[in-house]
Scaffold this active site. Structure first.
Site, PDB file in Angstrom:
ATOM      1  CG  ASP A 467      34.317  70.186   8.992  1.00 44.82           C
ATOM      2  OD1 ASP A 467      33.495  70.621   8.153  1.00 44.82           O
ATOM      3  OD2 ASP A 467      34.016  70.061  10.380  1.00 44.82           O
ATOM      4  CD  GLU A 470      32.633  71.923  15.898  1.00 48.26           C
ATOM      5  OE1 GLU A 470      33.885  70.702  15.518  1.00 48.26           O
ATOM      6  OE2 GLU A 470      31.883  71.788  15.250  1.00 48.26           O
ATOM      7  CG  ASP A1217      22.782  17.118   0.160  1.00 45.72           C
ATOM      8  OD1 ASP A1217      24.135  16.993   1.281  1.00 45.72           O
ATOM      9  OD2 ASP A1217      21.912  17.718   0.023  1.00 45.72           O
ATOM     10  CD  GLU A1220      26.417  16.362   6.393  1.00 40.36           C
ATOM     11  OE1 GLU A1220      27.155  17.191   5.765  1.00 40.36           O
ATOM     12  OE2 GLU A1220      25.684  16.488   6.686  1.00 40.36           O
ATOM     13  CG  ASP A1324      22.812  23.843   1.583  1.00 39.20           C
ATOM     14  OD1 ASP A1324      23.419  23.093   0.443  1.00 39.20           O
ATOM     15  OD2 ASP A1324      21.862  22.832   2.340  1.00 39.20           O
TER      16      ASP A1324
END
Length: 1648
Positions: A467, A470, A1217, A1220, A1324
């Protein structure tokens, strides 16, 4: 010119001044010294009065060389333009058929207001068949132009013939736009008046073809169709009351539509200009635009109907947003409730009255001293809980935000200061007491989003009401006034309210990022909406929510609704609201309404009654009033609420009945869509006249009735009303069918969940992206023989490629040889096409099949993972639940489920590609419900199919949005419309990506190997997982103790710290089974070593802990340090001897491929103050990576593990661990990868985290060589994603052979079948609230991947945990199968005893529940191991026929019977959860839940997690102790949750908890109906195992034959052959039943 006498002239001029309220000026006679050029004689046209264009808005006439001709009508211009004014065309060009350019020069005429621009550029573009744009601007200097978010120049050309023709007039310059009908129709003719273009005064007039003009705003127009008798409407956003005058209001809309005639043909005109302006409409009919800045940027929109013009306009500025369904319900608001207590009284009063009512507001009175982002801590102290209070009854809560910032001090203000977010004064400083955010400043947008996010976390709400934007100001300009300059006092001021530019707003020379406030004032609300929409999306995510705003500009409707402002409680305002709503529908804001019963003043009962009636049909239906006025509402409103299920945008009758001229001026009736006519009472009378088939009739409308009429030929969807839309949406849908004279009707229904965000711009398509790379353009696309198409996003689309093929069918499958069409261009020059392929389709079983696509002539790499496939195919067609079809154009495979005839796989779509390093295949999907694909962090369990793409490549990458992480699982489960499920595995281990699109469809792209697909048919989700794990291998059964709670930390300083933690956990009596050591325990982070300084006493501590029932796990990384002195590090020395490390291919080098990971060089002191890369270079040792595919490596690895166990330290499990594999250098030390660079940087790079850095980023070179057990040499490029998989089985085998017990292995990197040997943690993660939900999603995904022993690091690995978050995470984590609290180095401790006594007590309580239920969890683990069942189970697996469960991922099940509903957000004490369609009991109280198939609010104080037990099931339990060694000594018990028939069943698996291969299973069934009704069954004093298996007597509740499904057949055989055994337990059985709740005790003696 027939001038009057000077005396008369003076009198008339003064009269004109008083009539028009203009400034006083001097012109008493035509002979006075005017300063005009005596050489210029006005050329005055002989034109009708209605075509005069006013040349005298506020100053002199003859001095301007204008025509003077006073009349006896004062509203007709006496001074009008002569032919002397305007511009001439000096050059014109047409670059192509859709563009016109011209140079204009100003004609020699007096200036109107000075600063005329001599040279102009005219530019026109025919943007579409229906849209023309022309722009006029300064030829030599850039001027302000509206930076519209949506409106852009088009890059393509019209697709068909233009519906218009543009004609340029040379002198004076003008243009004419014709409709290209036969004959042509002139629509827009600017030759009626001259073009005026000065620095601060721009004017253009146009003659129109009819008086049917609608639009221009925002004002109060007392009629929908404009009065063309000389009315001038100022446009400049203003905080003013809509009380019926012609003054400017809140929005800025220089747009109108014109209905040409009874044909319905219409057009629209839009001036893209945000400066203050006025628009005059005159009887010609004509319109004149006068603006005081910017450029003249017009759009002419052509339509065959009025509705078509609205369509064109919203295409231009942005389609309206679709509001949430609940926002169409009735809403209540008031300025100054005074207190939250008063608000609640209002809510309760309306609830008790049964009033349909969805939304409650609070206005600025909730704030502290009207400062936004605060709340009154006294009168609104409980506001943070108010939204939950509303949600409890299916209602919503909305807060107001105003644009101003009141000077502080408070935190939001100070953050705004720091970010420099405010509109500034001309000198760049901030104004005084009130500050105004500059939403055109990105820093401000970021601040605004952040503040709203912060406030939402503190005060939950459902939408945003903005509101005063303007922008409104209660002083003129500023507290210091405004400077005297041409911006604050321009030479011409449009007829805005107060005739002062800065009245009730900022000074015009205030500064925004977009420019001076003079130019952007009317864009303030628009920019605020754009910022607020970003905040809304950030806060509410996928929930649609909404924004609605007071100030607006074309395009706001794309993001926001609007209300008609601060109206009054009078009969005029109820009338005038209808034209206002109709206009905003033209403006592209259909979500519109007025304050029902008026904002100001007290309403009479009759007025408010009638207003409630008509307000029931406002799209935005809200009763709202101001401070100091009475509250008013009528109860009968419920008769109308929700009668129509889907509200369409309102429209005037003229929109539908344009051929009837009587409708052109109707504005006291309106329509919902095309078929519902609303005729409200708008005067204090009881009847009203309406038009019925072109006749006016009287309609009797008493006080309780509103006129509603259905149009014949329409079908309206309906739904029975209820007290909120939450409940009405649960009712059945219905149809109102209104037949026309031909006994026909049609209609449509849109239905969704009413809340989720949808990208409505997306065009649903089966096109497959032919150029997935980022650097796409049209030339590159077409070079591949593909189609370039520009849509919402640019697309390169495959043309169908026709393969020639030969097909051979046999009872066991289909073989197809296919030849590629060589006329089709090669997709990638660096990836050799393989032109001859074979497709082998094998019917493996009745519920499984395989299709393999490969090169039959040249062997390619295939994944060396063993699958357990049926020995022989299923050749009996009648036993197969599927059939397979081959499609030829384009080639594709279709798999159809016979029972439903649904196509569940359909690769007959364009884009199939098979080349050496790029393979692509796509399939249509049977539904939008797809689950799986990993390992990447997904925000929801169900995939969003809106063009999301995920890369799959194992990477040491913490979880993040669309980041490829540790494992690769190219498996998904899909649901079908028939509610059946299926699963699909692509057995491919190369880097790949999967892309979803909303067709729905799925595209696979992989960069090597073959396409080897396996499908399982379900048909239930649980059966899909069972069938999948039967293929890839059943999950390992972990040791019983591994289901206990576990503690770990990277960063334990020494063994004393672990000992102290163990002591504190015992003192706090918190159940706790497993302690870990991370790499800290090692010497310089080297495997198979022990730090003799800090962890010298660790082996003794481990022995002590194990003696007390604890277990110990330590970490092992695969990389082995290579810089130790020979003979000092056996792990490396023996590895060299056995040749276990990964090397280069012999043709490249005989050396090891060295990386760097955690091990340090010997004899160095690590300087942790250095940056990471420098530390790696200076301190990290060379590391070699074992090749675990080799049998010799597995043997070597097992020897190292056994040697460590026997000679250094005992352990019970292993944690592997960094597999990858991870490396801290890229490829190899020195980062110079040998060999083929196309392996390191392939021709196509999937969208991986390292997309711009190559595949070897943070891992090994792809050219590295590995050797399979078969002796086959393979590239790391092909097997990278299998490294963790290859590491897991040797570790598991070593654990079992070393310890002689089952133990547990936890691995980070996984691939399908890893679950045979190990569990997994989700990596992680971060200490953040969103990670709680994402952990549930992750567990659910790994459940279907066949790895049920899964969990996330409780309380988060990275960053500092927060108390409440960690406590809620402990509650959730107590129900992870793998329940471990773990965090990283240099972060504060977050274990349960680190937070104080209160935290420890609450952690103990929830872990005691876990330990109580461990027999049930262990049984589930056994069932997963034997049958492939899920443990953490999505609700849809048990309730797949209930589609509400298909999206649920904030709750989960343990098996079939325990429902877990955690708290996942900060500050929440009531959690909303779904109660599936069955009887459920509260675990904590044993009380039955009284609802089914509904979402309910569940109390969730900080001490509680909600748990529910499903009726009809039996859960075994055991009294908890400090660890499982002691808890397993306690009696076993049963929780028996009876269903309505008094029946329950379940199973118990029990063994020694860690033995290898010896299992005992107990199955339990209870049937209360077999006994007297007033008694419960008692347990037999002894339970003989053979009896359990064989007995089927009706009168016993132990019956394996009748109800036990938990034991495998082979296990039953084992038990039969075994010696006589009796259960070694004391049982306590708890019965849950609607009328039964008591405990029975029975001692079962031990006799073995």
């Amino acid at each position: 010119t027939n001038m009057l006498s000077s005396t008369v002239n003076a009198v008339l001029l003064i009269f004109l001044i008083s009539k028009r309220s203009l400034a006083i000026f001097v012109q008493l006679s035509p002979t006075s010294d005017s300063g005009s050029d005596p050489d210029i004689v006005p050329e005055c046209p002989n034109i009708p009065e209605g075509e005069r264009v006013d040349c005298f808005p506020d100053q002199k006439c003859l001095e301007r060389a204008c025509c003077w001709s006073p009349l006896n009508e004062t509203n007709v211009p006496w001074c009008f333009f002569s032919k002397n004014h305007g511009y001439s065309v000096v050059s014109e060009s047409k670059p192509d058929s859709t563009h016109i350019e011209a140079k204009l020069t100003r004609m020699d005429a007096p200036s109107l207001f000075g600063a005329d621009i001599k040279e102009l550029t005219f530019y026109a573009e025919m943007q579409t068949e229906n849209r023309l744009r022309f722009k006029i601007t300064d030829a030599s200097k850039a001027r302000f132009e509206v930076p519209h978010e949506h409106v852009q120049s088009l890059s393509d050309t019209p697709n068909g013939p233009l519906k218009y023709r543009l004609e340029l007039i040379q002198k004076p310059f003008g243009l004419k736009v014709w409709r290209t009908t036969s004959p042509e129709k002139l629509l827009f003719d600017t030759t009626i008046g001259p073009l005026v273009f000065a620095d601060q005064y721009l004017q253009l007039s146009a003659k129109l073809p009819s008086h049917n003009i609608y639009g221009i705003g925002e004002h109060v127009h007392q009629t929908f169709r404009h009065d063309t008798n000389w009315r001038t409407w100022p446009i400049f956003t203003r905080d003013a009351f809509p009380n019926g005058g012609t003054h400017n209001l809140y929005g800025h809309y220089p747009y109108f539509t014109c209905l040409e005639d009874t044909s319905g043909q219409s057009f629209g005109v839009f001036l893209m200009n945000s400066n203050a302006m006025e628009v005059t409409i005159q009887p010609a009919p004509a319109v004149t635009f006068r603006t005081i800045g910017g450029v003249l940027d017009f759009y002419i929109l052509i339509g065959e109907t009025p509705e078509a013009v609205v369509d064109e306009f919203t295409k231009l500025i942005g389609r309206p947003f679709i509001p949430p369904y609940w926002s169409l319900g009735f809403q209540l608001s008031r300025w100054d409730y005074g207190s939250l207590e008063e608000v609640k009284k209002v809510v309760e009063r309306n609830r008790q009255a049964g009033l349909p009512y969805d939304v409650q507001y609070t206005d600025i009175d909730y704030m502290e001293n009207k400062k936004i982002f605060t709340y009154d801590m006294d009168k609104f102290a409980e506001l943070p809980q108010f939204a939950d209070y509303m949600h409890d009854k299916g209602q919503k809560y909305i807060v107001i935000l105003v644009s101003q910032r009141i000077n502080g001090p408070y935190e939001a203000l100070e953050r705004g200061h720091a970010a420099k977010v405010w509109v500034t004064e001309p000198d760049g400083v901030w104004p005084g007491e009130t500050l105004f955010p500059d939403y055109t400043n990105q820093a401000c947008i970021d601040w605004w989003v952040d503040e709203i996010s912060r406030f939402h976390k503190e005060v939950k709400h459902d939408a945003l009401w903005i509101d005063m934007n303007e922008v409104a100001n209660f002083v003129k300009g500023g507290i210091k006034g405004c400077a005297d300059n041409k911006l604050n006092y321009p030479p011409f001021t449009p007829r805005i309210l107060d005739d002062l530019m800065y009245s009730k707003t900022l000074c015009m020379d205030a500064k925004h990022k977009w420019g001076d406030h003079y130019d952007v004032h009317s864009l303030y609300g628009y920019s605020m909406v754009l910022a607020t929409d970003k905040a809304s999306k950030a806060v509410f995510g996928k929930s649609r929510s909404m924004v609605f705003t007071r100030s607006s500009f074309p395009g706001v409707g794309k993001y926001s609704g609007h209300w008609l402002g601060d109206n009054g409680a009078n009969w005029n305002d109820i009338k005038w609201a209808i034209p206002g709503m109709l206009e905003f529908n033209l403006f592209g804001i259909p979500y519109i309404g007025a304050d029902i019963c008026g904002f100001f003043d007290d309403s009479t009962e009759e007025l408010c009654t009638r207003w409630m009636q008509v307000g029931a049909f406002y799209p935005f239906s809200r009763n709202h009033n101001a401070q100091g006025y009475a509250v008013r509402i009528k109860i009968y409103f419920s008769n109308h609420y929700c009668e129509i299920g889907v509200r369409e945008a309102i429209r005037p009758p003229e929109r539908e009945f344009y051929s009837d001229s009587e409708t052109w001026a109707v504005h006291k009736q309106f329509m919902w869509g095309a078929h519902l006519l609303i005729t409200p009472v708008l005067d204090p009378v009881s009847g009203i006249k309406i038009t019925d088939r072109k006749a006016t009739i009287n309609m009797h409308l008493p006080a309780d009735k509103i006129g509603l009429h259905l149009r014949g030929g329409g079908i309206l969807p309906v739904q029975r009303p209820d007290i909120t839309t939450t409940y009405s949406r649960l009712h059945p849908m219905g149809l109102i069918v209104a037949l026309d004279d031909n006994k026909a009707a049609s209609g449509e229904l849109f239905w969704d969940d009413g809340d989720s965000r949808v990208n409505w711009e997306v065009k649903i398509s089966v096109n497959i992206d032919c150029y997935p790379e980022e650097d796409k353009d049209q030339a590159k696309c077409e070079a591949r023989g593909c189609i370039w198409e520009v849509r919402v996003r640019r697309y390169s689309i495959f043309r169908p490629v026709i393969f020639k093929y030969n097909k051979v069918e046999t009872p066991s499958g289909i073989t197809v040889d296919i030849d590629r069409n060589t006329e089709f261009p090669s997709q990638r020059s660096r990836s050799r096409d393989i032109s001859k392929l074979r497709v082998d389709i094998t019917y493996m079983s009745g519920r499984s099949l395989r299709w393999k696509i490969f090169d039959p002539y040249n062997a390619r790499y295939e994944v060396p993972v063993h699958l357990d496939l049926p020995a022989t195919p299923e050749t009996d067609e009648t036993k197969r639940e599927y059939r397979v079809q081959i499609n030829d154009k384009p080639f594709g495979i279709q798999v159809i489920r016979k029972e439903t005839n649904e196509i569940i796989w359909d690769s007959a779509v364009p884009g199939f590609t098979f080349s050496d390093q790029f393979l692509q295949i796509s399939t249509r999907l049977p539904s939008d419900y797809v689950y799986g694909f990993g390992e990447t962090e997904h925000p929801t369990y169900k995939h969003d199919l809106n063009f999301h793409k995920y890369g799959l490549f194992a990477k040491d990458q913490p979880p993040g949005y669309k980041l490829n992480s540790y494992g690769v699982h190219p498996f998904y489960m899909g649901l079908e419309k028939s509610k059946s499920a299926h699963g699909v595995l692509l057995l491919n281990s190369n880097a790949m990506d999967v892309t979803f699109q909303p067709t729905p469809a799925l595209t696979y792209r992989t960069i090597g190997g073959i396409l080897d697909f396996y499908m399982v048919m379900g048909p239930t989700p649980e059966e899909v997982v069972q069938q999948y794990t039967e293929m890839i291998g059943r999950p390992v059964l972990p040791a019983y103790w591994s289901l206990g709670f576990q503690l770990c930390r990277y960063g334990y300083a020494n063994d004393t710290e672990i000992a102290d933690l163990y002591r504190d956990m015992k003192a706090a009596k918190i159940p706790y089974d497993v302690q870990y050591a991370d790499i800290d325990y090692m010497e310089r982070q080297m495997d198979f070593t022990l730090d003799q300084v800090n962890f010298k006493e660790l082996p003794a501590l481990v022995d002590q802990m194990r003696a007390e029932g604890m277990r110990f796990i330590f970490i092992l990384d695969p990389a082995i340090a290579g810089n130790e002195t020979k003979g000092s590090y056996p792990a490396f020395d023996t590895g060299i001897e056995k040749d276990v490390f990964i090397k280069w291919p012999p043709e490249l080098s005989n050396d090891i491929v060295w990386g760097k990971v955690w091990p340090d060089y010997p004899n160095v002191t690590v300087d942790n103050s250095l940056d990471w890369d420098t530390q790696v270079e200076l301190f990290r040792a060379f590391a070699a990576f074992p090749d675990f595919f080799k049998t010799s490596t597995a043997e070597w690895w097992g020897e190292q593990i056994k040697d460590y166990y026997n000679n250094i330290m005992k352990f019970d499990g292993l944690w592997i661990d960094m597999n990858e594999p991870a490396s801290f250098v890229h490829g190899t030390v020195g980062e110079n990868c040998l060999g083929n660079d196309d392996l390191e940087n392939p021709p196509y790079m999937p969208p991986l985290e390292s997309q711009l850095r190559g595949l070897n980023h943070k891992t090994l070179c792809m050219n590295s060589e590995q050797i399979l057990a078969s002796g086959t040499r393979v590239k790391h490029y092909d097997v990278h994603n299998l490294y963790g998989w290859s590491h897991t089985k040797p570790t598991y085998d070593a654990l079992l052979s070393t310890t002689g017990k089952r133990g547990v292995v936890i691995t980070r990197s996984t691939y399908p079948s890893s679950g045979r040997w190990a569990g997994h943690w989700l990596g992680d993660n971060y200490s953040a609230w969103d990670q709680l939900l994402k952990s549930i999603v992750g567990m659910m995904e790994f459940s279907i991947f066949g790895i049920p022993y899964t969990g996330a690091d409780i309380c988060g690995f990275f960053n500092v945990a927060e108390y409440e978050m960690c406590l809620r995470w402990m509650q959730l984590g107590a129900f992870y199968p793998f329940s471990r609290n773990h965090n990283t180095i240099n972060m504060p401790r977050q274990d349960p005893v680190a937070w104080g006594t209160g935290f420890a007590n609450m952690s103990r309580d929830v872990l005691n529940i876990r330990y109580t239920l461990l027999p049930y969890l262990y049984t589930l683990m056994y069932e997963a191991h034997v049958h492939g069942n899920t443990v953490v189970r999505p609700l849809l697996h048990e309730f797949v026929t209930d589609e509400k469960t298909w999206d649920i991922d904030r709750q989960f099940l343990w098996g079939p019977a325990l429902l877990i509903t955690p708290v996942l957000e900060m500050g929440v004490t009531v959690v909303r959860g779904y109660v599936p369609k069955d009887l459920w009991y509260d675990y904590h109280t044993g009380k039955a839940v009284e609802v089914q198939g509904q979402f309910v609010d569940m109390d969730a104080p900080l001490t509680k997690i909600n748990l529910h037990v499903r009726a009809g099931h039996i859960l075994p339990w055991q009294k908890p102790e400090s660890n499982t060694q002691y808890s397993r000594l306690n009696p076993l018990g049963l929780i028996v949750a009876l269903n309505d028939e008094g029946v329950a069943h379940g199973s118990l698996f029990w063994d020694d908890g860690e033995g290898i291969g010896e299992f005992v299973c107990v199955c339990v069934c209870v049937n209360v109906l077999a006994f007297e009704s007033n008694l419960l069954p008692t347990l037999s004093p002894t339970i003989n195992m053979s009896n359990i298996v064989n007995k089927s007597d009706k009168n016993t509740f132990f019956s394996a034959v009748q109800c036990c499904t938990g034991c495998a057949t082979e296990q039953v055989n084992y038990i039969r052959k075994s010696k006589h055994m009796e259960l070694n337990v004391k049982m306590c059985t708890v019965y849950y039943g609607k009328s039964v709740l008591r405990s029975l005790h029975s001692i079962v003696q031990r006799n073995m």
